[in-house]
Design an enzyme around this catalytic site. Structure first.
Site, PDB file in Angstrom:
ATOM      1  N   GLU A   1       0.808  -1.226   0.000  1.00 37.76           N
ATOM      2  CA  GLU A   1       0.000   0.000   0.000  1.00 37.76           C
ATOM      3  C   GLU A   1       0.839   1.273   0.000  1.00 37.76           C
ATOM      4  O   GLU A   1       0.764   2.075   0.945  1.00 37.76           O
ATOM      5  CB  GLU A   1      -0.944   0.013   1.209  1.00 37.76           C
ATOM      6  CG  GLU A   1      -1.942  -1.121   1.217  1.00 37.76           C
ATOM      7  CD  GLU A   1      -2.870  -1.078   2.435  1.00 37.76           C
ATOM      8  OE1 GLU A   1      -2.804  -0.129   3.227  1.00 37.76           O
ATOM      9  OE2 GLU A   1      -3.660  -2.018   2.581  1.00 37.76           O
TER      10      GLU A   1
ATOM     11  N   GLU B   1      -5.067  -8.718   1.041  1.00 38.79           N
ATOM     12  CA  GLU B   1      -5.662  -8.359   2.337  1.00 38.79           C
ATOM     13  C   GLU B   1      -7.152  -8.146   2.154  1.00 38.79           C
ATOM     14  O   GLU B   1      -7.574  -7.475   1.203  1.00 38.79           O
ATOM     15  CB  GLU B   1      -5.104  -7.031   2.891  1.00 38.79           C
ATOM     16  CG  GLU B   1      -3.768  -7.118   3.534  1.00 38.79           C
ATOM     17  CD  GLU B   1      -3.307  -5.782   4.108  1.00 38.79           C
ATOM     18  OE1 GLU B   1      -4.141  -4.958   4.535  1.00 38.79           O
ATOM     19  OE2 GLU B   1      -2.082  -5.573   4.109  1.00 38.79           O
TER      20      GLU B   1
HETATM   21  O1  IFM Z   1      -3.569  -3.092   9.372  1.00 40.74           O
HETATM   22  C1  IFM Z   1      -3.620  -2.574   8.092  1.00 40.74           C
HETATM   23  C2  IFM Z   1      -2.475  -3.098   7.262  1.00 40.74           C
HETATM   24  O2  IFM Z   1      -1.250  -2.822   7.830  1.00 40.74           O
HETATM   25  C3  IFM Z   1      -2.494  -2.479   5.883  1.00 40.74           C
HETATM   26  N1  IFM Z   1      -3.807  -2.610   5.280  1.00 40.74           N
HETATM   27  C4  IFM Z   1      -4.962  -2.249   6.060  1.00 40.74           C
HETATM   28  C5  IFM Z   1      -4.912  -2.937   7.413  1.00 40.74           C
HETATM   29  C6  IFM Z   1      -6.150  -2.535   8.238  1.00 40.74           C
HETATM   30  O3  IFM Z   1      -6.168  -1.156   8.426  1.00 40.74           O
END
Ligand code: IFM
Length: 443
Positions: free
Chosen positions: A161, A351
């Site tokens: 990200e 994710e």
């Molecule tokens: O915890 C975070 C992660 O580090 C990166 N993506 C989003 C998750 C939830 O906010």
């Protein structure tokens, strides 16, 4: 023989490891930022997190019980190259070496991320991601990690990200390193992050390894609707889509930056001859982190940002207040296909998950029905996208254990496993059993 679909869970070093000063690890930007009064809600400290650095064997056992065939974790750059550039700290790599072997012994494919926001503080002091040299330092660190683990790890995620790191960390100042740059400065940071990805991908590929870039994606909806009557909200939505979904993807898949004028800059600063050639085509996979769609509204002329945010009516929200819209994931996956066509490499949902204020009941159970519903909906969305032809090769729940959720500290519980942060007791939630059964049925 085709590789099996990856069913996994994801985590990140800084959010779980603790042991911030052990075995030669040096501070990262997050060590420094989180110590600032007010930076993390209720002053929660990441010093111990889930104590995964010491309890990793217990966590690997949990993965085995879960029955996943893949585990996404991140490697802490400040453990491996404490000063950011230069000498490697063998003890830092030993930790990941042991973890990789333990995973492979259980037939769990390791999927490491090289950068999940924990920049060595020494590099930040030299200018951090505003400096081109940081991208070169990253590539050299990536090469060192690949030299040690590349005989067992074939696929690597370079960055996690970069959008969130660039904007929350360098524009809004609510994440480390807590900078508040103007738009051109933030875009320069963005370019150096993409350059870092491109340089690291070249290192990985020269060793016969795959490089995946993980972005956070969110389908954008203008509050006033699209088409006739959409008006200024549509323009604002296009600007936000450029920032959120295109800035870190177009250069990799089309070799050019999108038009950034709506974001308040003529062009992305810092781009040198050859940079875009290096970045173009540098991903063997795109990681899709998806949590929710974004509803965008126009702002008044002179407002700081060219877009505002609105609530999505009629949908439930998570503990974080994020709207639960599973079909947004299907929409986003299909949109990437429409946008980039044959330039789009395989996708991995790296994710997806939700936070709720879970508690252990007196009978020892954590009844997280909302999480099960969330995950059920999103897995179905991935499967629907695949039926419609999308090449999605993996799905990773965020996350295994409740962990340090950045500026929210331990307030947001995203895990399939509840962690009592006072005792470190791990209690698998009902969603753990649900995901275990789902994975068993699908594998
Ligand atoms: O915890 C975070 C992660 O580090 C990166 N993506 C989003 C998750 C939830 O906010």
């Amino acid at each position: 023989m085709s590789t099996p679909f990856l069913w996994g869970v994801a985590s990140a070093a800084f959010q779980v490891e603790g042991a911030l000063a052990e075995d030669g690890r040096a501070p990262s930007v997050w060590d420094v930022f989180s110590a600032r009064p007010g930076a993390v809600r209720d002053g929660h400290s990441p010093a111990v997190a889930c104590d995964h650095y010491h309890r990793w064997e217990e966590d690997v056992e949990l993965l085995e019980r879960l029955g996943v065939n893949a585990y996404r974790f991140s490697i802490a750059w400040p453990r491996v190259v404490p000063t950011g550039d230069g000498a490697v700290n063998p003890a830092g790599l030993d930790f990941y070496d042991r973890l990789v072997d333990a995973l492979l012994a259980r037939e769990i494919t390791p999927l490491p991320t090289l950068f999940h926001w924990d920049l060595p503080q020494a590099l930040e002091e030299g200018g951090g991601w505003s400096e081109r040299a940081t991208a070169h330092a990253f590539a050299s660190y990536a090469a060192k990690a690949a030299d040690r683990l590349g005989d067992r790890v074939g696929r690597w995620i370079t960055l996690n990200e970069p959008l969130v790191h660039a904007t929350y960390g360098h524009a809004l100042g609510v994440h480390a390193p807590g900078r508040t740059l103007e738009v051109p400065g933030v875009l320069e940071v963005a370019h150096h992050l993409l350059l870092a990805h491109g340089l690291a991908a070249a290192e990985l590929r020269s060793r016969g390894l795959e490089a995946v870039l993980t972005n956070n994606y969110s389908p954008v909806e203008p509050a006033g609707g699209s088409g006739a009557g959409g008006g200024p909200d549509e323009e604002a939505a296009r600007a936000y889509d450029t920032l959120h979904n295109r800035l870190f993807t177009d250069p990799v898949l089309t070799g050019a930056y999108p038009d950034v004028s709506a974001l308040g800059a003529d062009a992305v600063p810092g781009v040198r001859a050859g940079d875009l050639d290096l970045i173009a085509g540098s991903a063997d996979g795109i990681g899709v982190n998806y949590y929710n769609p974004t509803r965008v509204t126009a702002t008044e002329p002179g407002a700081g940002l060219p877009f505002g945010f609105g609530e999505i009516p009629g949908v439930p929200v998570t503990g974080f207040g994020w709207p639960v819209v599973p079909e947004g994931l299907e929409r986003m996956i299909l949109l990437l296909g429409e946008r980039y066509g044959s330039a789009l490499p395989p996708l991995y949902v790296t994710e997806n998950g939700c936070s709720y204020p879970d508690a252990v009941s007196s009978d020892g159970r954590v009844r997280d029905r909302d999480r099960i519903a969330y995950l059920e909906g999103h897995v179905s969305a991935v499967e629907a996208a695949r039926r419609r032809g999308a090449d999605v090769r993996g799905y990773f729940v965020w996350t295994l254990t409740d962990n340090f959720e950045w500026a929210e500290g331990y307030h947001q519980r995203f895990g399939l496993v509840h962690v009592d942060h006072a005792t470190q007791a791990r209690t698998p939630k009902d969603s753990f059993a649900w995901y275990r059964d789902l994975v068993a049925a699908r594998r």
